[in-house]
Design a protein around this motif. Structure first.
Motif, PDB file in Angstrom:
ATOM      1  N   GLN A  31       0.827  -1.199   0.000  1.00  0.00           N
ATOM      2  CA  GLN A  31       0.000   0.000   0.000  1.00  0.00           C
ATOM      3  C   GLN A  31       0.863   1.252   0.000  1.00  0.00           C
ATOM      4  N   TRP A  32       0.314   2.303  -0.611  1.00  0.00           N
ATOM      5  CA  TRP A  32       0.974   3.604  -0.668  1.00  0.00           C
ATOM      6  C   TRP A  32      -0.039   4.682  -0.345  1.00  0.00           C
ATOM      7  N   HIS A  33       0.437   5.743   0.279  1.00  0.00           N
ATOM      8  CA  HIS A  33      -0.383   6.938   0.457  1.00  0.00           C
ATOM      9  C   HIS A  33      -0.064   7.853  -0.720  1.00  0.00           C
ATOM     10  N   VAL A  34      -1.093   8.274  -1.463  1.00  0.00           N
ATOM     11  CA  VAL A  34      -0.891   9.180  -2.589  1.00  0.00           C
ATOM     12  C   VAL A  34      -1.657  10.473  -2.339  1.00  0.00           C
TER      13      VAL A  34
ATOM     14  N   ARG B  41       3.692   3.834  -7.319  1.00  0.00           N
ATOM     15  CA  ARG B  41       5.036   3.566  -6.785  1.00  0.00           C
ATOM     16  C   ARG B  41       5.915   4.812  -6.808  1.00  0.00           C
TER      17      ARG B  41
ATOM     18  N   GLY C 219       3.753   7.907  -4.675  1.00  0.00           N
ATOM     19  CA  GLY C 219       3.231   7.618  -3.353  1.00  0.00           C
ATOM     20  C   GLY C 219       4.312   7.383  -2.318  1.00  0.00           C
ATOM     21  N   VAL C 220       3.869   7.361  -1.084  1.00  0.00           N
ATOM     22  CA  VAL C 220       4.726   7.047   0.058  1.00  0.00           C
ATOM     23  C   VAL C 220       4.314   5.670   0.553  1.00  0.00           C
ATOM     24  N   PRO C 221       5.242   4.700   0.516  1.00  0.00           N
ATOM     25  CA  PRO C 221       4.858   3.343   0.940  1.00  0.00           C
ATOM     26  C   PRO C 221       4.467   3.300   2.410  1.00  0.00           C
TER      27      PRO C 221
END
Length: 95
Positions: free
Chosen positions: A10-13, A52, A55-57
């Protein structure tokens, strides 16, 4: 917005990336409607790359509900048709 890339994590975008993902999601939907498997795969690859790169993982130990899911590139047209019923892969963001 939290986006899961299936099989990867998961990533925060940010909102801008979310909007761009929504645009590509619409292209993916058109590819599925027209039966263009190559365009489907290109779109899914682009979406995963955007997540990828922009985003911030999230740490593996942090479990959070995903706001959107990017399926694997090898998703078949039939599988994509099932997933795209309703709002698509990426939900529309409030204006």
């Amino acid at each position: 917005m939290i986006v899961r890339v299936m099989g990867e994590g998961q990533w925060h975008v940010d909102e801008e990336t979310g909007r761009r993902l929504n645009e590509v999601d619409e292209e993916v939907g058109r590819a599925v409607e027209s039966g263009d498997e190559d365009a489907l795969r290109r779109g899914l690859r682009l979406m995963a790359d955007m997540v990828r790169e922009s985003g911030v993982p999230l740490p593996d130990a942090e479990l959070a509900p995903s706001d959107a899911i990017v399926p694997p590139e090898d998703l078949s047209l039939e599988e994509a048709r099932e997933l795209l019923t309703g709002t698509g892969l990426i939900p529309d963001l409030p204006g």
